[in-house]
Design an enzyme around this catalytic site. Structure first.
Site, PDB file in Angstrom:
ATOM      1  N   ASN A   9       0.487  -1.154   0.015  1.00 63.52           N
ATOM      2  CA  ASN A   9      -0.039   0.369   0.350  1.00 63.52           C
ATOM      3  C   ASN A   9       1.069   1.219  -0.111  1.00 63.52           C
ATOM      4  O   ASN A   9       1.177   1.284   0.738  1.00 63.52           O
ATOM      5  CB  ASN A   9      -0.962  -0.146   1.374  1.00 63.52           C
ATOM      6  CG  ASN A   9      -1.467   1.520   1.522  1.00 63.52           C
ATOM      7  OD1 ASN A   9      -2.074   1.948   0.489  1.00 63.52           O
ATOM      8  ND2 ASN A   9      -2.479   1.438   2.486  1.00 63.52           N
ATOM      9  N   LYS A  11      -0.316   4.089  -0.449  1.00 67.44           N
ATOM     10  CA  LYS A  11      -0.416   5.572  -0.383  1.00 67.44           C
ATOM     11  C   LYS A  11      -0.339   6.449  -1.201  1.00 67.44           C
ATOM     12  O   LYS A  11      -0.054   5.864  -2.029  1.00 67.44           O
ATOM     13  CB  LYS A  11      -0.034   5.624   1.036  1.00 67.44           C
ATOM     14  CG  LYS A  11      -0.193   4.310   2.007  1.00 67.44           C
ATOM     15  CD  LYS A  11      -0.005   5.230   4.076  1.00 67.44           C
ATOM     16  CE  LYS A  11      -0.757   3.823   4.469  1.00 67.44           C
ATOM     17  NZ  LYS A  11      -0.660   3.895   5.965  1.00 67.44           N
ATOM     18  N   HIS A  95      -9.569   2.020   4.273  1.00 65.42           N
ATOM     19  CA  HIS A  95      -8.498   2.213   5.008  1.00 65.42           C
ATOM     20  C   HIS A  95      -9.229   3.059   6.098  1.00 65.42           C
ATOM     21  O   HIS A  95      -9.639   3.403   5.599  1.00 65.42           O
ATOM     22  CB  HIS A  95      -7.755   1.876   4.009  1.00 65.42           C
ATOM     23  CG  HIS A  95      -6.036   1.991   4.972  1.00 65.42           C
ATOM     24  ND1 HIS A  95      -5.828   2.803   5.960  1.00 65.42           N
ATOM     25  CD2 HIS A  95      -4.863   1.197   4.827  1.00 65.42           C
ATOM     26  CE1 HIS A  95      -4.521   2.720   6.059  1.00 65.42           C
ATOM     27  NE2 HIS A  95      -4.246   1.978   5.721  1.00 65.42           N
ATOM     28  N   GLU A  97      -7.148   5.179   7.155  1.00 66.79           N
ATOM     29  CA  GLU A  97      -7.158   6.679   7.166  1.00 66.79           C
ATOM     30  C   GLU A  97      -8.624   7.084   6.379  1.00 66.79           C
ATOM     31  O   GLU A  97      -7.888   7.979   6.534  1.00 66.79           O
ATOM     32  CB  GLU A  97      -5.143   6.420   6.084  1.00 66.79           C
ATOM     33  CG  GLU A  97      -4.066   6.366   7.089  1.00 66.79           C
ATOM     34  CD  GLU A  97      -3.267   5.674   6.286  1.00 66.79           C
ATOM     35  OE1 GLU A  97      -3.246   5.793   5.277  1.00 66.79           O
ATOM     36  OE2 GLU A  97      -2.269   5.814   6.656  1.00 66.79           O
ATOM     37  N   GLU A 166      -6.306  -4.373  10.336  1.00 71.05           N
ATOM     38  CA  GLU A 166      -4.682  -3.580  10.542  1.00 71.05           C
ATOM     39  C   GLU A 166      -5.344  -2.430  11.984  1.00 71.05           C
ATOM     40  O   GLU A 166      -5.927  -2.032  11.801  1.00 71.05           O
ATOM     41  CB  GLU A 166      -4.826  -2.766   9.902  1.00 71.05           C
ATOM     42  CG  GLU A 166      -4.422  -3.946   8.741  1.00 71.05           C
ATOM     43  CD  GLU A 166      -3.996  -2.355   7.560  1.00 71.05           C
ATOM     44  OE1 GLU A 166      -2.593  -2.341   6.626  1.00 71.05           O
ATOM     45  OE2 GLU A 166      -4.638  -1.193   6.428  1.00 71.05           O
ATOM     46  N   GLY A 172       1.714   2.818  11.456  1.00 69.98           N
ATOM     47  CA  GLY A 172       2.410   3.709  10.653  1.00 69.98           C
ATOM     48  C   GLY A 172       3.501   4.230  12.271  1.00 69.98           C
ATOM     49  O   GLY A 172       3.755   5.045  12.166  1.00 69.98           O
ATOM     50  N   SER A 213       2.302  -1.750  10.853  1.00 75.90           N
ATOM     51  CA  SER A 213       4.136  -2.190  10.943  1.00 75.90           C
ATOM     52  C   SER A 213       4.795  -3.344  10.606  1.00 75.90           C
ATOM     53  O   SER A 213       6.399  -3.422  11.485  1.00 75.90           O
ATOM     54  CB  SER A 213       4.571  -1.291  12.486  1.00 75.90           C
ATOM     55  OG  SER A 213       4.644   0.349  11.982  1.00 75.90           O
TER      56      SER A 213
END
Ligand code: PGA
Length: 254
Positions: A9, A11, A95, A97, A166, A172, A213
């Protein structure tokens, strides 16, 4: 037997054609030699077309990072699943985000249905935040997200979907879940919810990935777990480390 799957991904990174082609050309030789693992790269929309040309005869598939649920129309800035047919095989949906920016479970569900209708395999992201984890609510949150995201699919349709667990606190942060804890949640909450909704045989057919991560040094521990079929990788997919990570995932497969 579920085939292992590792998804990059990118991003909102590496969105220029020269940068994207450079990375993919560096990854391709070693990734093309691996035959036990499915590999998917999800770049920004801007580089899907040039990457599709370069990857046409390679085993590396492409995915979108998002789709709109509608087929076409007055949706400025959006891209529909039908526009991606022939270009992508997969699309990341829901996702965290995007959920943080307002995407709801019902938006995620509409996108999943639209993807399946247009032969895109959705990679449906679920996961609890830190407060939910600390309150002991992980299983309920994750099982609920899975159930609502996949509502309206048939057992046959759910089998083309991928679920990515996730934990939001792991994304991250450099602080991945432990393989044992991720495996537990993925078995009980993700596959348990799939089995309730679609039956045990379809639940066993769906690939479930861990994300948050994941690095080349951590991947083997995740791949050793029975419920973990692969990984959704952000930061570690942006450099040639990704080739090592996928090779180690492939090596962990019988
Ligand atoms: P990370 O991102 O690997 O950088 O934690 C994973 C993701 O958000 O999909």
């Amino acid at each position: 037997m579920r085939r292992p799957l590792v998804v990059a991904n990118w991003k909102m990174n590496i969105g220029r054609a020269d940068e994207a082609l450079d990375l993919v050309r560096r990854l391709r030789p070693s990734l093309s030699r691996l035959d036990k693992t499915d590999i998917v790269v999800c770049p920004p929309f801007t580089v899907l077309v040039p990457l599709a040309e370069v990857l046409a005869s390679s085993p590396i598939a492409l995915g979108a990072q998002n789709v709109h649920a509608a087929a076409a129309g007055a949706h400025t800035g959006e891209v529909s699943p039908s526009m991606l047919t022939g270009l992508c095989e997969y699309a990341i949906v829901g996702h965290s985000e995007r959920r943080a920016a307002g995407e709801t479970d019902s938006d995620v569900n509409a996108k999943v249905l639209a993807c399946v209708e247009h032969s895109l395999r959705p990679i449906v992201c679920v996961g609890e935040n830190l407060a939910e984890q600390e309150a002991g609510d992980t299983d309920a949150i994750v099982a609920g997200q899975v159930a609502r995201a996949l509502e309206g699919l048939s057992p046959e349709q759910v089998e083309v979907c991928v679920v990515a667990y996730e934990p939001i606190w792991a994304i991250g942060s450099g602080r991945a879940a432990t393989p044992a804890a991720a495996n537990r949640t993925m078995g009980l909450a993700v596959r348990g919810s799939l089995a309730n909704q679609f039956g045990e045989s379809s639940a066993q057919a769906v690939r479930v990935l861990y994300g948050g991560s994941v690095t080349s040094s951590g991947i083997s521990g995740f791949m050793a777990m029975p419920e973990i079929d692969g990984a959704l990788v952000g930061g570690a997919s942006l450099t040639s480390e990704f080739a090592d990570l996928v090779r180690l995932a492939d090596d962990s497969t019988m």
